[in-house]
Design an enzyme around this catalytic site. Sequence first.
Site, short mmCIF file in Angstrom:
data_model
loop_
_atom_site.label_atom_id
_atom_site.label_comp_id
_atom_site.label_asym_id
_atom_site.label_seq_id
_atom_site.Cartn_x
_atom_site.Cartn_y
_atom_site.Cartn_z
N GLU A 1 0.85 -1.21 0.00
CA GLU A 1 0.00 0.00 0.00
C GLU A 1 0.88 1.25 0.00
O GLU A 1 0.79 2.10 0.90
CB GLU A 1 -0.99 -0.02 1.17
CG GLU A 1 -1.99 -1.16 1.03
CD GLU A 1 -3.17 -1.13 2.01
OE1 GLU A 1 -3.23 -0.25 2.89
OE2 GLU A 1 -4.05 -2.00 1.86
N GLU B 1 -4.48 -8.73 -0.61
CA GLU B 1 -5.25 -8.61 0.64
C GLU B 1 -6.71 -8.47 0.24
O GLU B 1 -7.05 -7.58 -0.54
CB GLU B 1 -4.84 -7.36 1.44
CG GLU B 1 -3.53 -7.52 2.16
CD GLU B 1 -3.18 -6.30 3.02
OE1 GLU B 1 -4.09 -5.67 3.60
OE2 GLU B 1 -1.98 -5.98 3.08
#
Length: 496
Positions: A173, A296
Amino acid sequence: MSDAVIHLWPGLPKARIHPNIYGHFAEHLGRCIYEGVWVGPHGLAPHADGVRLDVIAALKQLRAPVVRWPGGCFADDYHWRQGIGPVEKRPTTANLWWRQTEPNAFGTDEFLRFCRAVGAEPYICCNVGSGSPREAREWLEYCNFGGDSSLTRLREATAGAPYGVRYWGVGNESWGCGGRFRGADYAKEYAHFATYLRALDPSIELIASGTHYGDYKDPILNTWNKDFCEEMHHADLIDHLSIHRYFSRGGGVSFTDAEYHAVFADLITLERDLELTEAVLRYFYPDKHVGIAVDEWGMWHPEATVENGLEQAGTLRDAVFAGAVLNLFNRWARRVTMANLAQTVNVLHCLAATDGPNFYLTPTYHVFDMMRRHMGANLVTQEIETPAYEGHPLGLGKKLDVPALSVSASISGKRLHLTVANQTAQQDLEASVIIHEARLAAAVGRLLHAESPRAVNTFEDPKRVASRRIKVDHAKNEVVFAFPRHSFTAFSLTLE
Ligand code: AHR
């Protein structure tokens, strides 16, 4: 007359379903690693070298293909050298994102031994946020280098031969906790890291951090993947682009039927993420098949907070939803090369929960078990006529039809695997399954169902939601199957 019709053409196989679509993710967060996976040499639960035996057995049964580690946000502040060598000499450090103390007792060698015990490929996510290309490249050297060096001698002292870690993520991220980069700036960092990793071991697969689009109004995030790919024009340095997606409607256990339906509507936004990401990859890397790694994904209910280590109950709804997500990934086999449920034990949409020596499997575990046979099989051409309900997916700003049934089918040899999620809270449905240009010789099925979509497993009642065998009467090439409300069903159909 059936409510729905599922047409399958086993003679028209499409892409191979990459086994890594059935992957997992374990972060140093709450009780996922410590207590969940690792109890240490003096742990309360039965273990092998500190890793819980119940967790190893559960993941082995699933033939878990890959485990991503050490994060998540944790990865971009993890310094791997703090987690190797004699445990008593390892420092304790601050786990800043999850507000815990990190004992560093579970480090690289413990993780890689865990993966070996399970039979899964390790996927290591490197630290870009507070690390350096040198630190990442030395980690790779420690794990994979076959020549003589100080680092390989260090590894040989505890572990012996190179581990051969194949999957390396360059940050997590990176648009958020991984450094708040803009897409184009991260591209420069990425190329820098990836150059040295690739040079040291050309056999590895590199995963870049991307983002989803869906409900973000933020213009930077909306163009992140495009900005990244436009700037990162070295196709040889990228094998997969990652996107993450979490879902939430109502509480984890306390939700209305409308909220049950709403979360299945939101799944449409994941498909949109895949479409947009694929378009960008095709445009910028026309000569290379760069995969999408949804590394994820899962349900993230409001009760899972940093204060409680992101723990939440796992209901039958979560399981049916997981089945629908995995059906979607199967249907996207041409582009989705990996997916990792967040997270393996105790945290978020987990497969298992622990309390000291106690242990149970969540309803979602059973869905992974029921879908195992899709791994490595070939996706089959399918067409569905199904009733639908009206949905308002978050962030799309328009209403859409949500199919009542989510379906995927694959074939390996003479075995046809069919998995179906009933995405309605109140409607029992019947569907005719028509198998074109083939004849059925035998059929068996398993059903995951309970009286309520809010049903959960607990330490006291660990098998309240578990799959059971169902009888299937079959004709030659057409079968009528019943799909109870809020259920998940898997069939194994043998062709003549
Ligand atoms: O899975 C929990 C967190 O969610 C991860 O650390 C992060 O990558 C994501 O935002």
